[in-house]
Design a protein around this motif. Structure first.
Motif, PDB file in Angstrom:
ATOM      1  N   SER A  89       0.755  -1.038   0.159  1.00  0.00           N
ATOM      2  CA  SER A  89       0.048   0.125  -0.253  1.00  0.00           C
ATOM      3  C   SER A  89       0.833   1.425   0.034  1.00  0.00           C
ATOM      4  CB  SER A  89      -1.053   0.381   1.019  1.00  0.00           C
ATOM      5  OG  SER A  89      -0.492   0.451   1.996  1.00  0.00           O
ATOM      6  N   ARG A  90       0.250   2.092  -0.833  1.00  0.00           N
ATOM      7  CA  ARG A  90       1.050   3.738  -0.678  1.00  0.00           C
ATOM      8  C   ARG A  90       0.071   4.277  -0.055  1.00  0.00           C
ATOM      9  NH1 ARG A  90       4.631   0.503  -1.500  1.00  0.00           N
ATOM     10  NH2 ARG A  90       5.231  -0.115  -3.311  1.00  0.00           N
ATOM     11  N   PRO A  91       0.416   5.824   0.635  1.00  0.00           N
ATOM     12  CA  PRO A  91      -0.465   6.810   0.976  1.00  0.00           C
ATOM     13  C   PRO A  91      -1.525   6.995   0.563  1.00  0.00           C
ATOM     14  CG  PRO A  91       1.677   7.046   1.139  1.00  0.00           C
ATOM     15  CD  PRO A  91       2.142   6.242   0.505  1.00  0.00           C
ATOM     16  N   ALA A  92      -2.240   7.271   1.095  1.00  0.00           N
ATOM     17  CA  ALA A  92      -3.565   7.685   0.306  1.00  0.00           C
ATOM     18  C   ALA A  92      -3.607   8.579  -0.804  1.00  0.00           C
ATOM     19  CB  ALA A  92      -4.815   7.661   1.922  1.00  0.00           C
ATOM     20  N   SER A 105      12.859  11.506  12.777  1.00  0.00           N
ATOM     21  CA  SER A 105      11.774  11.272  14.935  1.00  0.00           C
ATOM     22  C   SER A 105      14.200  10.875  15.752  1.00  0.00           C
ATOM     23  CB  SER A 105      11.786  10.285  15.140  1.00  0.00           C
ATOM     24  OG  SER A 105      10.985  10.215  16.209  1.00  0.00           O
ATOM     25  N   ASN A 106      13.779  11.722  16.280  1.00  0.00           N
ATOM     26  CA  ASN A 106      15.187  11.431  16.715  1.00  0.00           C
ATOM     27  C   ASN A 106      16.322  11.334  16.109  1.00  0.00           C
ATOM     28  OD1 ASN A 106      13.975  11.828  19.367  1.00  0.00           O
ATOM     29  ND2 ASN A 106      13.270  10.167  18.842  1.00  0.00           N
ATOM     30  N   ASN A 107      16.014  12.472  14.895  1.00  0.00           N
ATOM     31  CA  ASN A 107      17.145  11.864  13.764  1.00  0.00           C
ATOM     32  C   ASN A 107      17.383  11.204  12.859  1.00  0.00           C
ATOM     33  OD1 ASN A 107      17.866  14.927  14.141  1.00  0.00           O
ATOM     34  ND2 ASN A 107      18.969  14.525  16.268  1.00  0.00           N
ATOM     35  N   LEU A 108      16.241  10.407  12.763  1.00  0.00           N
ATOM     36  CA  LEU A 108      16.604   8.664  12.648  1.00  0.00           C
ATOM     37  C   LEU A 108      15.487   8.649  11.787  1.00  0.00           C
ATOM     38  CD1 LEU A 108      17.169   6.488  15.218  1.00  0.00           C
ATOM     39  CD2 LEU A 108      18.991   6.935  13.303  1.00  0.00           C
ATOM     40  N   PRO A 109      15.160   7.828  10.212  1.00  0.00           N
ATOM     41  CA  PRO A 109      14.407   7.827   9.286  1.00  0.00           C
ATOM     42  C   PRO A 109      13.237   6.945   9.663  1.00  0.00           C
ATOM     43  CG  PRO A 109      16.240   6.985   8.901  1.00  0.00           C
ATOM     44  CD  PRO A 109      17.247   7.425  10.134  1.00  0.00           C
ATOM     45  N   TYR A 110      12.103   6.968   8.944  1.00  0.00           N
ATOM     46  CA  TYR A 110      11.314   6.296   9.014  1.00  0.00           C
ATOM     47  C   TYR A 110      10.384   6.569   8.389  1.00  0.00           C
ATOM     48  CZ  TYR A 110      11.945   5.891  14.476  1.00  0.00           C
ATOM     49  OH  TYR A 110      13.297   6.021  15.346  1.00  0.00           O
ATOM     50  N   LEU A 111       9.528   5.771   7.685  1.00  0.00           N
ATOM     51  CA  LEU A 111       8.796   5.324   6.888  1.00  0.00           C
ATOM     52  C   LEU A 111       6.615   5.412   7.200  1.00  0.00           C
ATOM     53  CD1 LEU A 111       9.387   4.902   3.122  1.00  0.00           C
ATOM     54  CD2 LEU A 111      10.905   3.920   5.111  1.00  0.00           C
ATOM     55  N   ASN A 112       6.556   7.136   6.070  1.00  0.00           N
ATOM     56  CA  ASN A 112       5.432   7.367   6.477  1.00  0.00           C
ATOM     57  C   ASN A 112       4.292   5.509   6.729  1.00  0.00           C
ATOM     58  OD1 ASN A 112       2.184   7.371   5.392  1.00  0.00           O
ATOM     59  ND2 ASN A 112       2.661   9.188   5.147  1.00  0.00           N
ATOM     60  N   LYS A 113       3.537   5.524   7.688  1.00  0.00           N
ATOM     61  CA  LYS A 113       3.002   4.625   8.602  1.00  0.00           C
ATOM     62  C   LYS A 113       1.779   3.852   7.619  1.00  0.00           C
ATOM     63  CE  LYS A 113       2.987   6.212  12.457  1.00  0.00           C
ATOM     64  NZ  LYS A 113       2.040   6.774  14.133  1.00  0.00           N
ATOM     65  N   GLU A 114       1.335   4.867   6.343  1.00  0.00           N
ATOM     66  CA  GLU A 114       0.892   4.305   5.115  1.00  0.00           C
ATOM     67  C   GLU A 114       1.410   2.937   4.217  1.00  0.00           C
ATOM     68  OE1 GLU A 114      -3.065   6.653   3.997  1.00  0.00           O
ATOM     69  OE2 GLU A 114      -1.858   8.090   5.107  1.00  0.00           O
ATOM     70  N   ILE A 248      -4.975   2.437  10.476  1.00  0.00           N
ATOM     71  CA  ILE A 248      -4.443   3.317   8.778  1.00  0.00           C
ATOM     72  C   ILE A 248      -4.404   1.526   8.582  1.00  0.00           C
ATOM     73  CG2 ILE A 248      -1.968   3.757   8.186  1.00  0.00           C
ATOM     74  CD1 ILE A 248      -1.695   5.171  10.974  1.00  0.00           C
ATOM     75  N   ARG A 249      -3.705   0.149   8.465  1.00  0.00           N
ATOM     76  CA  ARG A 249      -3.522  -0.932   7.931  1.00  0.00           C
ATOM     77  C   ARG A 249      -5.077  -1.770   7.492  1.00  0.00           C
ATOM     78  NH1 ARG A 249       2.758  -1.932   8.620  1.00  0.00           N
ATOM     79  NH2 ARG A 249       3.466  -0.104   7.876  1.00  0.00           N
ATOM     80  N   HIS A 250      -5.542  -1.224   9.206  1.00  0.00           N
ATOM     81  CA  HIS A 250      -7.269  -1.782   8.644  1.00  0.00           C
ATOM     82  C   HIS A 250      -7.586  -3.713   9.376  1.00  0.00           C
ATOM     83  CE1 HIS A 250      -8.966   1.588   7.117  1.00  0.00           C
ATOM     84  NE2 HIS A 250      -7.713   2.073   6.693  1.00  0.00           N
ATOM     85  N   TRP A 251      -6.354  -4.164  10.194  1.00  0.00           N
ATOM     86  CA  TRP A 251      -6.106  -5.213  10.703  1.00  0.00           C
ATOM     87  C   TRP A 251      -7.381  -5.281  11.639  1.00  0.00           C
ATOM     88  CZ3 TRP A 251      -2.135  -8.669  10.272  1.00  0.00           C
ATOM     89  CH2 TRP A 251      -1.479  -9.012   8.743  1.00  0.00           C
ATOM     90  N   THR A 252      -7.695  -6.436  11.956  1.00  0.00           N
ATOM     91  CA  THR A 252      -9.060  -7.463  13.144  1.00  0.00           C
ATOM     92  C   THR A 252      -7.664  -7.599  14.276  1.00  0.00           C
ATOM     93  OG1 THR A 252     -10.844  -7.051  11.856  1.00  0.00           O
ATOM     94  CG2 THR A 252     -10.593  -8.241  13.779  1.00  0.00           C
TER      95      THR A 252
END
Length: 363
Positions: A89-92, A105-114, A248-252
């Motif tokens: 999936s990619r950002p909406a 965050s705190n100078n570390l890279p992260y990917l968009n949660k989507e 965000i990821r629509h799990w149950t």
């Protein structure tokens, strides 16, 4: 014969059971993309630069280098989302450039949660020295660029920052940290891959035994149906992960959270795990103690895990149940008070009323 040289705290790799294996040939194929040391440079190049190359096939190639060239163990979200689930999936709200997926965050890279799959999580080997520069050299052979961020317990790599298919991150976790990570948040995060096991999945933590009884096939079925079980008490960090999975990821989420206490290291009889006050078992024991004496002050509650005694107890319970007309062994939970010196013996060898001289259970 394949011999794994990675120390197992959980369950060694195995294939799917015959009853379901025919359904999962696609999973086995994706496993082999990461764990088969016989993959050729031409085959890798197709996944990296070929006309059908995608962000996910490039991630597979990087994972292959880590697993097959550096004997790392791959686990976490990539195994769950891509290898087993085949989810992407990619950002909406798409941005002009995939580079915009990167957050810091705190100078570390992260990917968009989507973005799914988001990253690669690898545990470094315990039997060999890991050279980050040699790892970068291997990536450069395939024209894969990365930035390296160093923390005490891991390397964080930002890979493909400017590649049109999109960036991803990679965690390379130090061995001493890997050996102590025996707690698992969700059942669906408990799978891992290892070199030369081209059709098999392993488990980080053994949750197949009582009282959990969660087998490999059940985990895979949950992933395929976007369901998950929480296997540890919820704190603020876990709340964030649950929120991402559900909203965000629509799990149950299945059922209520429960605490998995891992088996002790083979050289020990038992292990004690302190329960957080938010845990359901903690609250149940606390309520029972308060019911006995309302002014009781609880300093801590620890859960014992002793597989040998647990197996003996369950076997005896089944024997007793067979002798009862309703197959009900009339099991009860009881409290026993003792001094500190006796705790170790009860923990390792079980409760033996022959050692009690006073009190309700005394002679």
């Amino acid at each position: 014969m394949k011999i794994s040289i990675i120390s197992h705290l959980g369950v060694p790799p195995r294939v799917f059971r015959p009853q379901v294996r025919s359904k999962y040939h696609d999973i086995e194929e994706r496993i082999s993309h990461i764990t088969d040391p016989k993959r050729t440079a031409v085959d890798l190049y197709k996944g990296i630069k070929g006309p059908n190359a995608t962000r996910e096939t490039r991630m597979e190639a990087v994972a292959w280098i880590a697993v097959c060239k550096f004997s790392c163990r791959l686990e976490g979200g990539f195994v769950r989302d891509w290898v087993v689930g085949n989810y992407t999936s990619r950002p909406a709200n798409p941005s002009p450039s995939p580079k915009d997926w990167i957050e810091y965050s705190n100078n570390l890279p992260y990917l968009n949660k989507e973005v799914v799959p988001a990253d690669l999580d690898c545990h470094l080997p315990t039997h060999a020295y890991f050279d980050i520069e040699k790892f970068q050299d291997e990536l450069h052979k395939y024209h894969i660029t990365c930035k390296v961020y160093r923390q005490d317990w891991r390397y964080v790599l930002l890979i493909d920052e400017d590649v049109p298919t999109g960036p991803f991150t990679m965690d390379l976790i130090e061995p001493h940290v890997a050996l102590t990570q025996d707690r698992i948040d969700f059942d669906v995060n408990n799978l891992s891959l290892e070199k030369e096991y081209t059709h098999e999945l392993a488990m980080r933590v053994d949750i197949q035994q009582r009282p959990y009884l969660i087998e490999l096939e059940a985990i895979v079925d949950n992933i395929k149906n976007k369901r998950f079980q929480i296997l540890r008490p919820i704190d603020y960090r876990l709340e964030e992960r649950v929120d991402k999975m559900v909203n965000i990821r629509h799990w149950t989420q299945l059922g209520q959270p429960f605490l998995v206490v891992p088996n002790p290291d083979p050289k020990y009889w038992s292990v004690l795990v302190r329960l957080p006050s938010s845990d359901k078992l903690y609250k149940d024991v606390e309520a029972q103690m308060k019911n006995i004496e309302n002014n009781t002050t609880i300093l801590s509650i620890e859960q014992i895990r002793n597989p040998l005694l647990e197996d003996q107890y369950e076997a005896m319970k089944r024997i007793i149940a067979k002798q009862c007309s309703s197959f009900d062994p009339n099991e009860r939970e009881l409290f026993h008070g003792t001094n500190g010196e006796a705790i170790d013996g009860i923990r390792d060898n079980g409760f033996d009323d022959r050692f009690s001289k006073t009190g309700n259970w005394g002679k």
